[in-house]
Design a protein around this motif. Structure first.
Motif, PDB file in Angstrom:
ATOM      1  N   LEU A 161       7.433  17.332  14.969  1.00 59.79           N
ATOM      2  CA  LEU A 161       6.240  16.558  14.641  1.00 59.79           C
ATOM      3  C   LEU A 161       6.591  15.107  14.366  1.00 59.79           C
ATOM      4  CD1 LEU A 161       4.479  19.054  12.188  1.00 59.79           C
ATOM      5  CD2 LEU A 161       3.780  18.539  14.535  1.00 59.79           C
ATOM      6  N   ASN A 162       5.800  14.214  14.900  1.00 59.61           N
ATOM      7  CA  ASN A 162       5.956  12.789  14.614  1.00 59.61           C
ATOM      8  C   ASN A 162       4.629  12.097  14.891  1.00 59.61           C
ATOM      9  OD1 ASN A 162       5.918  12.054  17.541  1.00 59.61           O
ATOM     10  ND2 ASN A 162       7.891  13.132  17.547  1.00 59.61           N
ATOM     11  N   VAL A 163       4.545  10.838  14.528  1.00 60.96           N
ATOM     12  CA  VAL A 163       3.299  10.097  14.669  1.00 60.96           C
ATOM     13  C   VAL A 163       2.869  10.008  16.128  1.00 60.96           C
ATOM     14  CG1 VAL A 163       2.190   7.855  14.349  1.00 60.96           C
ATOM     15  CG2 VAL A 163       3.665   8.779  12.553  1.00 60.96           C
ATOM     16  N   ASP A 164       3.818   9.799  17.040  1.00 56.97           N
ATOM     17  CA  ASP A 164       3.476   9.677  18.459  1.00 56.97           C
ATOM     18  C   ASP A 164       2.839  10.952  18.985  1.00 56.97           C
ATOM     19  OD1 ASP A 164       4.364   7.044  18.756  1.00 56.97           O
ATOM     20  OD2 ASP A 164       6.429   7.680  19.114  1.00 56.97           O
ATOM     21  N   LEU A 165       3.434  12.111  18.646  1.00 62.18           N
ATOM     22  CA  LEU A 165       2.884  13.387  19.110  1.00 62.18           C
ATOM     23  C   LEU A 165       1.483  13.606  18.563  1.00 62.18           C
ATOM     24  CD1 LEU A 165       3.077  16.241  20.379  1.00 62.18           C
ATOM     25  CD2 LEU A 165       4.161  16.995  18.248  1.00 62.18           C
ATOM     26  N   ILE A 166       1.304  13.356  17.284  1.00 56.06           N
ATOM     27  CA  ILE A 166       0.001  13.598  16.651  1.00 56.06           C
ATOM     28  C   ILE A 166      -1.046  12.632  17.187  1.00 56.06           C
ATOM     29  CG2 ILE A 166      -1.242  13.577  14.455  1.00 56.06           C
ATOM     30  CD1 ILE A 166       1.409  14.475  13.139  1.00 56.06           C
ATOM     31  N   SER A 167      -0.675  11.381  17.405  1.00 57.82           N
ATOM     32  CA  SER A 167      -1.647  10.404  17.922  1.00 57.82           C
ATOM     33  C   SER A 167      -2.080  10.777  19.338  1.00 57.82           C
ATOM     34  CB  SER A 167      -1.050   8.992  17.898  1.00 57.82           C
ATOM     35  OG  SER A 167       0.058   8.889  18.770  1.00 57.82           O
ATOM     36  N   ARG A 168      -1.133  11.282  20.158  1.00 54.00           N
ATOM     37  CA  ARG A 168      -1.506  11.714  21.514  1.00 54.00           C
ATOM     38  C   ARG A 168      -2.395  12.947  21.464  1.00 54.00           C
ATOM     39  NH1 ARG A 168       4.013  10.969  22.525  1.00 54.00           N
ATOM     40  NH2 ARG A 168       4.297  13.241  22.646  1.00 54.00           N
ATOM     41  N   THR A 169      -2.065  13.885  20.588  1.00 55.01           N
ATOM     42  CA  THR A 169      -2.816  15.141  20.488  1.00 55.01           C
ATOM     43  C   THR A 169      -4.269  14.898  20.088  1.00 55.01           C
ATOM     44  OG1 THR A 169      -0.792  16.331  19.875  1.00 55.01           O
ATOM     45  CG2 THR A 169      -2.908  17.397  19.360  1.00 55.01           C
ATOM     46  N   PHE A 170      -4.478  13.906  19.204  1.00 60.17           N
ATOM     47  CA  PHE A 170      -5.818  13.666  18.677  1.00 60.17           C
ATOM     48  C   PHE A 170      -6.455  12.382  19.216  1.00 60.17           C
ATOM     49  CE2 PHE A 170      -3.929  16.651  15.735  1.00 60.17           C
ATOM     50  CZ  PHE A 170      -4.979  17.524  15.501  1.00 60.17           C
ATOM     51  N   PHE A 171      -5.836  11.817  20.256  1.00 63.80           N
ATOM     52  CA  PHE A 171      -6.422  10.671  20.966  1.00 63.80           C
ATOM     53  C   PHE A 171      -6.730   9.508  20.025  1.00 63.80           C
ATOM     54  CE2 PHE A 171      -7.697  14.617  23.133  1.00 63.80           C
ATOM     55  CZ  PHE A 171      -7.054  14.418  24.349  1.00 63.80           C
ATOM     56  N   LEU A 172      -5.744   9.177  19.195  1.00 62.82           N
ATOM     57  CA  LEU A 172      -5.846   8.032  18.296  1.00 62.82           C
ATOM     58  C   LEU A 172      -4.638   7.131  18.504  1.00 62.82           C
ATOM     59  CD1 LEU A 172      -6.780   9.906  14.975  1.00 62.82           C
ATOM     60  CD2 LEU A 172      -8.341   8.531  16.357  1.00 62.82           C
ATOM     61  N   SER A 173      -4.833   5.842  18.355  1.00 55.68           N
ATOM     62  CA  SER A 173      -3.667   4.964  18.367  1.00 55.68           C
ATOM     63  C   SER A 173      -2.840   5.265  17.119  1.00 55.68           C
ATOM     64  CB  SER A 173      -4.092   3.494  18.374  1.00 55.68           C
ATOM     65  OG  SER A 173      -4.490   3.075  17.089  1.00 55.68           O
ATOM     66  N   LYS A 174      -1.513   5.171  17.247  1.00 51.86           N
ATOM     67  CA  LYS A 174      -0.685   5.589  16.114  1.00 51.86           C
ATOM     68  C   LYS A 174      -0.877   4.683  14.900  1.00 51.86           C
ATOM     69  CE  LYS A 174       3.662   3.381  17.552  1.00 51.86           C
ATOM     70  NZ  LYS A 174       5.090   3.645  17.859  1.00 51.86           N
TER      71      LYS A 174
END
Length: 295
Positions: free
Chosen positions: A209-222
């Motif tokens: 888990l990291n910010v990049d993965l989560i931002s891509r998963t939820f379609f948000l800029s990091k």
């Protein structure tokens, strides 16, 4: 009465919350009426907590959800859940607090009943607050008042009597939870996206888990994600992930899992990183936690 105590040093350089309170028995009861002279920071406990709110003006935030409490609300906080109350200091805050060992709850689990069911009902309802009617409140409060009185007495078999009263309280609480699931109160404020993200993190702690993965998963800029997460929850994504992984690791260590297996199961890439993080967080090594559970 015993007050929650702060830890002397931060758990991690990037976390904004700490472990508070302690429990060295099956359960502990407090009745506090005060105007706290400090603002509570986000924190967690190794034990489960039940708060019976009596009066005051309090907004209680648990894992990104905020609840405006009403008199006789029951707040259920699972061990490891990060939370804090925001208290209006113009009026006294009156509440009964119960610290409760998860092992104590597990010891009263059979095919016919499970005294931790109220916590599971809360999780299914995506809520931490049980709002009861007058009839349910009367039976619960009668028992808790008897327990409060008994806990200050020195009478024959008093420890046993207190345990019987506490079990009676838990039975009433679980009956209410099971028969009135609709009474779990929805949070008065929460960001649905952040709640989705915290749920995602807790369900995938073994992932990288990291910010990049989560931002891509939820379609948000990091950068928007990091700012929003901190704004809504009070802690950083990295700090939240680290805390949840280590709390999961400690629970698994107490369940006799292999230390090396736990390291990878909780998302750490190597044992040395896990060892350093664990010792910094809990002020003891993983093998010391496992050894203490076998004494």
């Amino acid at each position: 009465m015993d007050k929650q105590t702060k830890r002397n040093s931060p758990l991690s350089g990037e976390t904004d919350y700490e472990k508070r309170g302690y429990l060295n028995s099956d359960f502990k009861l407090f009745h506090l009426t005060d105007i706290p002279d400090e603002e509570f920071e986000f924190h967690y406990h190794d034990f489960d907590k039940i708060i019976i709110f009596l009066s005051g003006h309090v907004d209680y935030t648990i894992e990104g959800r905020t609840y405006r409490l009403m008199p006789y609300d029951i707040v259920l906080v699972n061990h490891g859940e990060i939370h804090r109350p925001a208290i209006d200091q113009s009026v006294p805050y009156d509440r009964i607090i119960v610290y409760l060992s998860p092992d104590f709850l597990n010891s009263y689990q059979t095919q016919d009943y499970d005294l931790s069911e109220c916590f599971r009902c809360a999780a299914k309802a995506h809520s931490n607050v049980l709002r009861m009617g007058a009839a349910e409140a009367d039976s619960l409060f009668l028992t808790i008042r008897l327990l409060e009185k008994a806990s200050t007495e020195e009478a024959y078999a008093n420890d046993l009597y207190c345990q019987v009263l506490f079990l009676e309280f838990l039975i009433h609480l679980n009956r209410t939870a099971l028969s009135h699931r609709q009474n779990y109160f929805a949070a008065s404020h929460f960001n649905p996206k952040i709640v989705e993200i915290t749920d995602f993190i807790n369900q995938h702690l073994s992932w990288d888990l990291n910010v990049d993965l989560i931002s891509r998963t939820f379609f948000l800029s990091k950068y928007h994600l990091m700012r929003l997460f901190k704004q809504e929850t009070g802690y950083t994504i990295g700090g939240y992930i680290n805390c949840k992984r280590l709390l999961m690791a400690k629970q698994l260590l107490l369940e006799e899992e292999s230390i090396t297996h736990i390291c990878y199961l909780c998302g750490f890439k190597n044992y040395s990183t896990f060892f350093r993080a664990y010792r910094k967080f809990f002020h003891e090594a993983p093998h010391e936690t496992k050894h203490s559970n076998t004494l």
